[in-house]
Design a protein around this motif. Structure first.
Motif, PDB file in Angstrom:
ATOM      1  N   GLN A  32       3.256   4.979  -4.012  1.00  0.00           N
ATOM      2  CA  GLN A  32       2.977   4.742  -2.596  1.00  0.00           C
ATOM      3  C   GLN A  32       1.478   4.766  -2.314  1.00  0.00           C
ATOM      4  O   GLN A  32       0.989   4.014  -1.457  1.00  0.00           O
ATOM      5  CB  GLN A  32       3.689   5.797  -1.739  1.00  0.00           C
ATOM      6  CG  GLN A  32       3.680   5.484  -0.249  1.00  0.00           C
ATOM      7  CD  GLN A  32       4.399   4.181   0.079  1.00  0.00           C
ATOM      8  OE1 GLN A  32       5.499   3.912  -0.442  1.00  0.00           O
ATOM      9  NE2 GLN A  32       3.791   3.357   0.938  1.00  0.00           N
ATOM     10  N   ASN A  33       0.730   5.604  -3.043  1.00  0.00           N
ATOM     11  CA  ASN A  33      -0.724   5.623  -2.870  1.00  0.00           C
ATOM     12  C   ASN A  33      -1.333   4.258  -3.165  1.00  0.00           C
ATOM     13  O   ASN A  33      -2.281   3.825  -2.496  1.00  0.00           O
ATOM     14  CB  ASN A  33      -1.357   6.672  -3.784  1.00  0.00           C
ATOM     15  CG  ASN A  33      -1.058   8.093  -3.338  1.00  0.00           C
ATOM     16  OD1 ASN A  33      -0.580   8.324  -2.228  1.00  0.00           O
ATOM     17  ND2 ASN A  33      -1.325   9.057  -4.209  1.00  0.00           N
ATOM     18  N   ALA A  34      -0.802   3.586  -4.185  1.00  0.00           N
ATOM     19  CA  ALA A  34      -1.322   2.263  -4.544  1.00  0.00           C
ATOM     20  C   ALA A  34      -1.004   1.229  -3.467  1.00  0.00           C
ATOM     21  O   ALA A  34      -1.749   0.256  -3.295  1.00  0.00           O
ATOM     22  CB  ALA A  34      -0.746   1.817  -5.884  1.00  0.00           C
ATOM     23  N   ILE A  35       0.081   1.436  -2.746  1.00  0.00           N
ATOM     24  CA  ILE A  35       0.436   0.530  -1.643  1.00  0.00           C
ATOM     25  C   ILE A  35      -0.433   0.807  -0.419  1.00  0.00           C
ATOM     26  O   ILE A  35      -0.959  -0.115   0.221  1.00  0.00           O
ATOM     27  CB  ILE A  35       1.931   0.688  -1.291  1.00  0.00           C
ATOM     28  CG1 ILE A  35       2.800   0.241  -2.473  1.00  0.00           C
ATOM     29  CG2 ILE A  35       2.277  -0.109  -0.033  1.00  0.00           C
ATOM     30  CD1 ILE A  35       4.277   0.596  -2.322  1.00  0.00           C
ATOM     31  N   ASP A  36      -0.608   2.094  -0.110  1.00  0.00           N
ATOM     32  CA  ASP A  36      -1.333   2.476   1.102  1.00  0.00           C
ATOM     33  C   ASP A  36      -2.854   2.420   0.938  1.00  0.00           C
ATOM     34  O   ASP A  36      -3.567   2.126   1.896  1.00  0.00           O
ATOM     35  CB  ASP A  36      -0.931   3.897   1.518  1.00  0.00           C
ATOM     36  CG  ASP A  36       0.533   4.004   1.921  1.00  0.00           C
ATOM     37  OD1 ASP A  36       1.132   2.962   2.256  1.00  0.00           O
ATOM     38  OD2 ASP A  36       1.070   5.130   1.885  1.00  0.00           O
ATOM     39  N   HIS A  37      -3.346   2.722  -0.269  1.00  0.00           N
ATOM     40  CA  HIS A  37      -4.800   2.817  -0.505  1.00  0.00           C
ATOM     41  C   HIS A  37      -5.168   2.122  -1.819  1.00  0.00           C
ATOM     42  O   HIS A  37      -5.706   2.763  -2.729  1.00  0.00           O
ATOM     43  CB  HIS A  37      -5.238   4.284  -0.555  1.00  0.00           C
ATOM     44  CG  HIS A  37      -4.626   5.159   0.488  1.00  0.00           C
ATOM     45  ND1 HIS A  37      -5.006   5.104   1.813  1.00  0.00           N
ATOM     46  CD2 HIS A  37      -3.640   6.105   0.410  1.00  0.00           C
ATOM     47  CE1 HIS A  37      -4.296   5.983   2.504  1.00  0.00           C
ATOM     48  NE2 HIS A  37      -3.459   6.595   1.680  1.00  0.00           N
ATOM     49  N   PRO A  38      -4.868   0.858  -1.969  1.00  0.00           N
ATOM     50  CA  PRO A  38      -5.019   0.199  -3.275  1.00  0.00           C
ATOM     51  C   PRO A  38      -6.415   0.277  -3.867  1.00  0.00           C
ATOM     52  O   PRO A  38      -6.566   0.440  -5.085  1.00  0.00           O
ATOM     53  CB  PRO A  38      -4.618  -1.251  -2.983  1.00  0.00           C
ATOM     54  CG  PRO A  38      -4.783  -1.415  -1.501  1.00  0.00           C
ATOM     55  CD  PRO A  38      -4.451  -0.096  -0.920  1.00  0.00           C
TER      56      PRO A  38
END
Length: 549
Positions: A32-38
């Motif tokens: 989810q971090n990669a989705i929210d803060h790529p």
């Protein structure tokens, strides 16, 4: 929350725990971090800024390779390397498949490695290339090991090196025949499309070796939920935010270093500066350059920085520093010196905990610090002080065995039902540690019932030392104990009965030199005493307490 804890609970910290993204495994937080803060920097490795998107992409590729090699839910994969981005990729790649991560200290030598691989039924090892020879030496003695992957730490450096490199990152890449190379895998393999279905509170995602109560190290089985709970409790208790910058210099293979360096940045989505090892000047430069504001240390690290730092260094960016008393105490004089150096950074004892509870069972209220204590029970945590003989609960101020219950408590020891039953009773972990609770709920740790030795912050098990030393051709019997050491906290002292034919031909220094070659640096005995016989019971059990006396 009990009434005595209400008055000690820190101001501004919620009294109930809620999970930032819900009750799910930490690798789902990573995704989810990669989705929210790529594009945000997840980890900075000596100047190589790895974004959340890059971290997840490489982790998925490694996971797919492991899947192709047959790793599936419940399989155990060992990590045997120094701190590096590859450690993070490996940890979460294994867990994306529902596999179990087994951290192994890179200080272990071949004979130690053999025991751990067989005890935990490890299917694969991901290792630093400099450690590959240890694996080769015992490969034929392991029944479960199917394949090995190696990595060269410098493969994950960029051209923009911003901090002094330790020796581990300056050597040539070592050829490792019959092993797969991590950099080749994450370059050439397609990413994993779907992660495994996880029962967060029941599936085992981590096994760490610990002594339990007696015997050689045992594999403590920790669930995905255990890790989530303790990470969330630490994050919210110490008010970690996405905007924070942290530093990971403690060993990631150690449970405390894992919480602070592997889990917390992922849970909070904050940026972390990752160092292969702690070196005082490098840590100072990293804090200065990247404006680290929240820090985890062992007390000896603080002392080393205090000795190294000069008036030219600016560490005023630091706000909070939770630390562990290994080798020296996190006391008020150290905190005052640290506050002076950093222009006001709070330094305090981080927590009390053990491997069987995924550590961090207490937290220190930052507005009500009590030096000499480990703080108060963290979220959803009950701590009792129990009379070791009667089993009855003791009142505030009375010393007894510490028992802990919370959602971080392990499932038991792998294939060790008797040891599990001795430690885990009705959801309570009986720690074998002695302590007291005061009227405000603060826990003070007073010592260990167990004979485990704590050397340089590492757990050393007497039976483990004895088993390894028994491989020496001249040793008939051996018993190990811990003795005070001003630098290490404790060090190992061994009492040795020599075989008759070696009585005149070998010295204590010979035994120490041999042990140094065959055992981890923190584990080998610093003192060896030759005796004619060891004190023992009628059944032959060695009485180490008499040796201590």
């Amino acid at each position: 929350m009990t009434s005595f804890l209400k008055k000690s609970w820190p101001q501004g910290v919620p009294e109930t725990l809620s999970y930032r993204l819900g009750e799910k495994a930490l690798h789902e937080y990573l995704i989810q971090n990669a989705i929210d803060h790529p594009n945000k920097t997840a980890y900075n490795f000596y100047g190589n800024e790895i974004s959340w998107e890059q971290l997840v992409a490489q982790t998925r590729r490694l996971a797919h390779f492991l899947q192709n090699k047959g790793i599936t839910k419940g399989d155990k994969v060992a990590l045997y390397m120094q701190n590096c981005p590859q450690y993070l990729l490996s940890h979460y790649a294994i867990q994306m498949l529902g596999g179990t991560v087994v951290p192994l200290n890179p200080m272990y030598k071949a004979s130690e490695l053999e025991y751990f691989i067989n005890e935990a039924e490890i299917m694969a090892v991901i290792a630093g290339d400099e450690l590959y020879d240890h694996i080769v030496a015992i490969k034929d003695k392991t029944h479960s090991l199917q394949f090995v992957m190696t990595t060269h730490y410098a493969d994950f450096l960029s051209e923009n090196v911003t901090l002094p490199l330790p020796e581990d990152l300056q050597g040539e890449k070592k050829a490792t025949d019959d092993a797969y190379d991590v950099i080749d895998i994450v370059t050439a393999t397609a990413p994993l499309e779907e992660t495994a279905s996880i029962d967060v509170w029941n599936d085992v995602g981590l096994m760490v070796f610990t002594s339990g109560t007696t015997g050689r190290p045992k594999a403590a089985m920790l669930t995905f939920g255990n890790a989530l709970f303790k990470t969330a409790a630490t994050a919210h208790g110490y008010q970690h935010q996405q905007e924070d910058r942290t530093l990971a210099a403690a060993p990631l293979c150690h449970i405390a270093g894992m919480v602070m360096g592997v889990n917390l940045p992922v849970y909070c989505a904050n940026s972390c500066i990752l160092l292969t090892r702690f070196e005082p000047l490098t840590a100072i430069q990293a804090i200065e350059r990247y404006r680290v504001n929240k820090l985890y240390t062992v007390a000896t690290m603080n002392a080393a920085i205090l000795n190294e730092a000069s008036a030219d260094h600016d560490l005023s960016c630091l706000e909070t520093n939770f630390a562990t008393s290994f080798g020296m105490a996190v006391d008020e004089p150290l905190a005052e010196a640290w506050g002076k150096l950093t222009d006001g950074c709070l330094l305090f004892e981080a927590s009390y905990g053990l491997s069987e509870t995924h550590t961090c069972d207490t937290m220190m209220p930052m507005d009500k610090i009590k030096y000499g204590t480990c703080g108060i029970p963290t979220y959803q945590t009950d701590i009792r002080i129990v009379d070791p003989e009667s089993g009855e609960d003791l009142p505030a101020g009375r010393q007894g065995e510490i028992a802990v219950k919370n959602p971080g408590v392990f499932k038991g020891y792998l294939n060790r039902p008797e040891a599990t039953a001795a430690t885990l009773r009705d959801g309570w972990v009986f720690t074998g540690d002695i302590g007291t609770l005061d009227d405000d709920g603060y826990l003070t740790f007073n010592g260990r019932v167990k004979e485990m030795i704590k050397a340089s912050g590492y757990s050393v098990f007497p039976e483990d030392v004895e088993a390894l030393m028994s491989d020496h051709e001249a040793i008939a019997q051996v018993a190990a104990i811990g003795v005070p050491d001003s630098k290490r906290g404790e060090s190992v002292k061994a009492f040795v009965v020599l075989k008759q034919e070696y009585g005149e031909t070998i010295t204590a220094d010979d035994i120490i030199a041999w042990s140094k070659e065959h055992m981890a640096a923190y584990k080998y005995p610093r003192d060896v005493v030759f005796v004619d016989q060891l004190p023992a019971t009628s059944s032959g059990k060695v009485l180490r307490r008499l040796l201590k006396e």
